[in-house]
Write an enzyme that holds these catalytic residues in place. Structure first.
Site, short mmCIF file in Angstrom:
data_model
loop_
_atom_site.label_atom_id
_atom_site.label_comp_id
_atom_site.label_asym_id
_atom_site.label_seq_id
_atom_site.Cartn_x
_atom_site.Cartn_y
_atom_site.Cartn_z
N GLN A 165 -11.99 9.05 -24.17
CA GLN A 165 -11.54 10.39 -23.79
C GLN A 165 -10.44 10.96 -24.68
O GLN A 165 -10.40 12.16 -24.93
CB GLN A 165 -11.05 10.36 -22.35
N GLU A 207 -7.40 19.45 -23.70
CA GLU A 207 -5.99 19.12 -23.93
C GLU A 207 -5.51 19.52 -25.32
O GLU A 207 -4.46 19.08 -25.78
CB GLU A 207 -5.76 17.63 -23.67
N ASP A 244 -7.02 6.55 -24.86
CA ASP A 244 -7.32 6.61 -23.43
C ASP A 244 -8.83 6.50 -23.33
O ASP A 244 -9.56 7.44 -23.63
CB ASP A 244 -6.83 7.92 -22.80
N ASP A 310 -3.94 4.02 -15.44
CA ASP A 310 -3.92 5.38 -14.89
C ASP A 310 -4.77 5.41 -13.63
O ASP A 310 -4.25 5.36 -12.51
CB ASP A 310 -4.43 6.38 -15.93
N LYS A 335 1.56 10.47 -12.97
CA LYS A 335 1.10 11.84 -12.78
C LYS A 335 1.51 12.29 -11.37
O LYS A 335 0.94 11.82 -10.39
CB LYS A 335 -0.42 11.93 -12.92
N ARG A 364 -1.96 16.89 -16.90
CA ARG A 364 -3.36 16.78 -16.52
C ARG A 364 -4.16 17.68 -17.46
O ARG A 364 -3.62 18.53 -18.16
CB ARG A 364 -3.60 17.23 -15.07
N LYS A 386 2.91 11.95 -22.20
CA LYS A 386 1.61 12.45 -22.66
C LYS A 386 1.52 13.90 -22.23
O LYS A 386 1.52 14.20 -21.04
CB LYS A 386 0.47 11.68 -21.99
#
Length: 424
Positions: A165, A207, A244, A310, A335, A364, A386
């Site tokens: 990802q 992102e 990730d 995560d 998160k 996110r 991040k």
């Protein structure tokens, strides 16, 4: 000052960076001070995350509206909190958790509760005329985090066929956060030119990283190395790589395989990549349900690579404690919207830190212009963050906030990478 109380809480529907609705919550005090917070949303979510409440009305936003969450803020949470001290974060969060009464906040919605929780902290900070990081962390909050910059997007954050990802860079030799951002931006723009020269797409994913059609994960890593060198930096010495994998997204829960491969094969693939590339951090290398795979990964790479949980932990203290007891991973992604309150977020960070696990504050994929996580990273001295690539304003906003904090702190600011396996 000590009788400053919550007088009103308002919520409204806004759009996140993917064009889907989310909440903006405003907590107002009896003195007229206020705090506002916008709630992010994830695409790749852990099965044990706190619930993000959606309306499921197909006539509005394909069912993704948040009018019910807004109603819960104004009709349930506001009456429950009205009159309470704006400075009593722990009590306010506990009241909201009790008002919901479910393990995963499915009744009122973690998005509703988190919006109030973060806005309350901002209202308190604004009342005292302090920056949020200083209000939450006090005088000991002075660490600027090393960023993980997502330059190539794959998996559920793009439509390019890449299995993993996020393919990230970490500017580990930077003397300051501001210089780390410069290094990242220069590599980002070097990568763009390389993609253009190879006639590869330069459109970006959720992102802000590029999302070219590539044949393999290794090809993405090769591109990052070329971009790092083109920008004038040395891989491993100046800039390391991070992944990730979001392995749950390609894990078959029926036969417990990863695109047809066993967990041992998956661990072998990651170990081989670490042999050939300067990778010092891997997030979600195995699926959240694959504890045997996580054990093998931790035994194989845990003494030389940061292994970040995560989906494995979803910012939940109970799951973090369970993972620590089993020896799974060695770092925790944080998160706030996975757990739903600022208090529980702080508890997760505290637990991980006490047990020697690194923590990384994270955005996110569905973000807003809200920069709260930048302040949280500094408040809790996480040493890593991040927050996406060096494009898209909802990502850049966090970097700009961190640079502003660094400038505001002056010589007190300490840029420090909390990854113990950093090669710098």
């Amino acid at each position: 000052m000590f009788d400053v109380v919550i007088s009103d809480i308002e919520a409204r529907e806004i759009l996140d960076s993917r064009g889907y609705p989310t909440l903006c919550v405003k907590v107002i005090t009896n003195t007229g001070t206020f705090g506002e917070a916008c709630v992010p949303s994830g695409a790749s979510t852990g099965i044990k995350e706190a619930l993000e409440l959606r309306d499921k009305d197909p006539k509005r936003y394909q069912g993704k509206g948040v009018l019910q969450a807004i109603s819960n803020v104004e009709k349930v949470l506001m009456p429950a909190l009205q009159g309470f001290s704006v400075f009593d974060q722990i009590t306010a969060d506990a009241i909201m958790i009790d008002a919901d009464g479910t393990p995963n906040k499915e009744k009122l919605g973690a998005n509703a509760i988190l919006g109030v929780s973060l806005a309350l902290a901002k209202a308190a900070a604004n009342t005292l005329q302090r920056p949020l990081y200083r209000y939450l962390g006090g005088s000991f909050s002075h660490v600027l985090p090393c960023p993980m910059m997502n330059l190539i997007n794959g998996g559920m954050h793009a439509t390019n066929g890449l299995q993993f990802q996020e393919f990230m860079i970490r500017p580990i030799s930077a003397p300051s956060l501001t210089e780390a951002v410069r290094m990242g931006a220069e590599v980002f723009n070097a990568l763009k030119k390389i993609l253009q020269n190879r006639q590869l797409a330069t459109g970006v994913g959720d992102e802000g990283g590029f999302a070219p059609n590539l044949a393999s994960n290794a090809e993405a890593l090769d591109l990052l190395l070329t971009a790092i060198e083109t920008a004038g930096f040395t891989p491993r010495e100046d800039i390391s790589l991070a992944l990730d994998c979001a392995a749950s997204s390609f894990y078959n829960t029926q036969d417990k395989t990863y695109d047809g491969k066993s967990y041992a094969d998956q661990v072998g693939i990651l170990a081989e990549l670490c042999e050939h590339y300067p990778i010092d951090s891997i997030e979600d290398g195995l699926a959240e349900e694959d504890f045997e795979g996580w054990k093998l990964l931790s035994e194989t790479l845990g003494d030389r690579v940061q292994l970040v949980g995560d989906d494995l932990f979803v910012t939940n203290s109970a799951l973090i404690a369970e993972g620590i007891a089993q020896g799974l991973a060695n770092a925790v992604l944080i998160k706030p919207n996975q757990i739903g309150t600022l208090t529980e977020t702080a508890e997760a960070i505290r637990l991980a830190t006490i047990q020697g696990y690194a923590t990384i504050l994270s955005h996110r994929s569905g973000e807003t212009e809200d920069t709260t996580i930048a302040d949280l990273a500094v408040a809790f001295n996480t040493g890593q963050i991040k927050t996406g690539s060096l494009s898209r304003s909802e990502r850049i906003a966090k970097y700009n906030r961190l640079m502003a904090i660094e400038e505001e702190m002056g010589p007190e600011a300490l840029f420090q990478d909390s990854n113990p396996f950093s090669k710098a």
